[in-house]
Design a protein around this motif. Structure first.
Motif, PDB file in Angstrom:
ATOM      1  N   VAL A  78       0.828  -1.205   0.000  1.00 36.77           N
ATOM      2  CA  VAL A  78       0.000   0.000   0.000  1.00 36.77           C
ATOM      3  C   VAL A  78       0.863   1.256   0.000  1.00 36.77           C
ATOM      4  O   VAL A  78       0.570   2.240  -0.688  1.00 36.77           O
ATOM      5  N   LEU A  79       1.953   1.236   0.769  1.00 37.69           N
ATOM      6  CA  LEU A  79       2.822   2.412   0.827  1.00 37.69           C
ATOM      7  C   LEU A  79       3.549   2.629  -0.492  1.00 37.69           C
ATOM      8  O   LEU A  79       3.599   3.747  -1.022  1.00 37.69           O
ATOM      9  N   ALA A 150      -1.065   2.762   6.184  1.00 39.31           N
ATOM     10  CA  ALA A 150      -0.035   2.925   5.157  1.00 39.31           C
ATOM     11  C   ALA A 150      -0.477   3.898   4.078  1.00 39.31           C
ATOM     12  O   ALA A 150       0.316   4.717   3.590  1.00 39.31           O
ATOM     13  N   ALA A 151      -1.768   3.847   3.705  1.00 43.05           N
ATOM     14  CA  ALA A 151      -2.281   4.799   2.716  1.00 43.05           C
ATOM     15  C   ALA A 151      -2.239   6.227   3.261  1.00 43.05           C
ATOM     16  O   ALA A 151      -1.884   7.174   2.540  1.00 43.05           O
ATOM     17  N   LEU A 175       7.835  10.331   9.074  1.00 41.59           N
ATOM     18  CA  LEU A 175       9.004   9.457   8.941  1.00 41.59           C
ATOM     19  C   LEU A 175       9.248   8.665  10.225  1.00 41.59           C
ATOM     20  O   LEU A 175       9.674   7.499  10.175  1.00 41.59           O
ATOM     21  N   LEU A 176       8.978   9.283  11.376  1.00 41.29           N
ATOM     22  CA  LEU A 176       9.105   8.557  12.644  1.00 41.29           C
ATOM     23  C   LEU A 176       8.103   7.406  12.706  1.00 41.29           C
ATOM     24  O   LEU A 176       8.441   6.298  13.156  1.00 41.29           O
ATOM     25  N   CYS A 177       6.878   7.645  12.248  1.00 36.00           N
ATOM     26  CA  CYS A 177       5.884   6.564  12.203  1.00 36.00           C
ATOM     27  C   CYS A 177       6.318   5.463  11.239  1.00 36.00           C
ATOM     28  O   CYS A 177       6.101   4.268  11.508  1.00 36.00           O
ATOM     29  N   LEU A 178       6.920   5.844  10.121  1.00 39.15           N
ATOM     30  CA  LEU A 178       7.422   4.845   9.177  1.00 39.15           C
ATOM     31  C   LEU A 178       8.515   4.003   9.820  1.00 39.15           C
ATOM     32  O   LEU A 178       8.540   2.773   9.668  1.00 39.15           O
ATOM     33  N   GLY A 207      -0.495   6.410  14.528  1.00 41.28           N
ATOM     34  CA  GLY A 207       0.218   7.660  14.270  1.00 41.28           C
ATOM     35  C   GLY A 207      -0.120   8.299  12.941  1.00 41.28           C
ATOM     36  O   GLY A 207      -0.500   9.484  12.882  1.00 41.28           O
ATOM     37  N   PRO A 208      -0.015   7.590  11.789  1.00 41.66           N
ATOM     38  CA  PRO A 208      -0.342   8.212  10.506  1.00 41.66           C
ATOM     39  C   PRO A 208      -1.787   8.684  10.399  1.00 41.66           C
ATOM     40  O   PRO A 208      -2.055   9.709   9.765  1.00 41.66           O
ATOM     41  N   LEU A 209      -2.717   7.949  11.011  1.00 46.87           N
ATOM     42  CA  LEU A 209      -4.116   8.379  10.953  1.00 46.87           C
ATOM     43  C   LEU A 209      -4.325   9.682  11.717  1.00 46.87           C
ATOM     44  O   LEU A 209      -5.046  10.581  11.258  1.00 46.87           O
TER      45      LEU A 209
END
Length: 461
Positions: A78-79, A150-151, A175-178, A207-209
């Protein structure tokens, strides 16, 4: 029908419907390819659901690793859908004069951004597995959150890059979440980490959400033409390009983004696979080894449509002399060095990072190169697409025949997975000999083939 001030009515369902039709029900061979991919994914998901329903036959250590591998594959697929094979910028779905706010445009862009073949197939895979094995709804529900996270992570970073805010704190938080996702998924595959897995999972999934909501609040108002980064129109030529022959200059001017992305993807996948193999855990990367090891990527990106990339020189040749041996020699002069460099990189990484028991794969490199050259000639001659626009990381999609790309990938997979060398050699020889047909038609200036190629290269794009 009157609308409230600052609104455009129900535009999102219309745009979403058009996007769904364009992606999943296109005209021509792409529709057949999408259906075949969907059927294949459905069969895989049915098999996995059956395996989970009989989980008592799976060793206790293997089941958590299997679920972790599913999350890892989903997250990477997805990423990377927005970065490979090309970087996809975030663009306003509605033009500037329409009375729609920048923030609402950003939300619409995210919804439309979710509609892609790779994301849809991974979602279909999950939903079918949940339907077949409903007792595993909790880990598979986490996988659905990983899919959405991921999206959101991809959209957040590309949104900030699109408005020129790569230095914004939100970009570095993404980037920290990645990084947290990499460590969490690596821990599920057996890595030993000193950090708590629960905190890593929370940061990687939630985190990304959360950052998506914050980005809409802080960066959403800047999602307008006033703040969008302008694209470069014409690439500048360097001194080493001036020393090249005209055909190489034309070829590289059109194809360098695709070739660069292909080499980057190859090296990343090969190095990751080699490291995991030395650790005794190939994981999901092993299934993609043949795709990155064999010289497939340069064909699916560029060389299955070489005459379409060099359409100006090709049409000039067709108009003056017709189908001549110059087209064939030009194809070989351009493609052979690319294939040679591709195989050289694969061999170097294999010898440097992979265990000795994997060195037996080296003869596959020249064995696969010949039939891939034959398929590339077929695609360039009979499935040519004129590439008239400048090729960059956002306009590089679908520049070669989907049918020829699927044949190239399928051929590489069969050559890699087939256990008998005599069968591999026989298959490679048969596919290579099929090139006799296009070669003879080029050498004899075959009229129907010449007219077909001319019409394909001169068609409006």
């Amino acid at each position: 029908m009157a609308h409230q001030p600052g609104r455009l009515g129900h535009f999102l369902p219309y745009l979403l419907g058009r996007q769904l039709l364009a992606v999943f029900w296109p005209a021509g061979e792409r529709r057949v390819a999408t259906l075949l991919i969907g059927i294949t994914v459905g069969l895989y998901s049915l098999g996995l659901g059956y395996l989970l329903n009989h989980a008592d036959t799976i060793p206790g250590v293997s089941l958590p690793k299997l679920l972790a591998a599913i999350n890892t594959t989903l997250f990477a697929t997805v990423l990377m859908a927005d970065f490979l094979p090309t970087y996809r910028t975030v663009e306003r779905p509605l033009p500037e004069p329409l009375p729609v706010s920048a923030r609402l445009n950003a939300v619409t862009a995210f919804v439309l951004d979710l509609v892609s073949v790779r994301r849809a197939m991974s979602l279909l895979f999950l939903l079918v597995v949940v339907a077949v094995a409903p007792t595993f709804w909790q880990p598979l529900g986490l996988s659905l959150l990983v899919w959405l996270s991921a999206a959101a992570l991809s959209f957040n970073m590309r949104l900030l890059l699109s408005v020129g805010r790569w230095w914004h704190p939100l970009f570095w938080l993404n980037l920290l979440c990645l990084l947290a996702a990499v460590f969490w998924l690596g821990d599920g595959l057996g890595w030993q980490l000193p950090i708590s897995t629960n905190w890593l999972r929370l940061l990687a999934v939630a985190g990304p959400l959360l950052l998506w909501v914050v980005a809409l609040r802080l960066v959403g108002p800047r999602f307008s033409a006033r703040y969008m980064v302008e694209r470069m129109t014409e690439p500048t030529e360097s001194q080493w390009q001036n020393r090249l022959s005209p055909e190489w200059k034309l070829y590289l001017r059109k194809t360098w983004p695709a070739l660069l992305m292909g080499v980057s993807f190859k090296l990343i996948m090969l190095v990751a696979t080699g490291i995991l193999l030395r650790k005794g855990d190939a994981g999901f990367m092993k299934s993609l080894f043949y795709f990155s090891f064999l010289p497939v990527i340069s064909f699916t990106y560029v060389n299955n449509n070489l005459l379409g990339y060099c359409w100006v020189a090709t049409t000039n040749e067709l108009e003056r002399l017709g189908l001549t041996p110059r087209l064939l020699t030009s194809y070989l002069r351009l493609v052979l060095p690319v294939v040679f460099v591709d195989c050289l990189l694969s061999a170097g990484v294999l010898l440097a990072l992979f265990p000795r028991d994997q060195w037996k794969q080296l003869p596959l490199l020249p064995l696969a190169s010949l039939p891939l050259l034959a398929l590339g000639l077929w695609g360039s001659l009979y499935k040519a697409k004129p590439i008239r626009k400048n090729i960059d990381f956002s306009t590089m999609r679908n520049n070669a025949s989907t049918l020829m790309n699927l044949l190239s990938i399928g051929l590489a997979a069969v050559l890699y997975l087939m256990p008998w060398w005599w069968a591999r050699v026989a298959l490679a020889l048969v596919v290579t000999l099929t090139a006799v047909v296009p070669v003879r038609r080029i050498l004899t200036n075959h009229g129907p083939t010449r007219r077909q190629l001319w019409h394909k290269l001169m068609q409006a794009q």
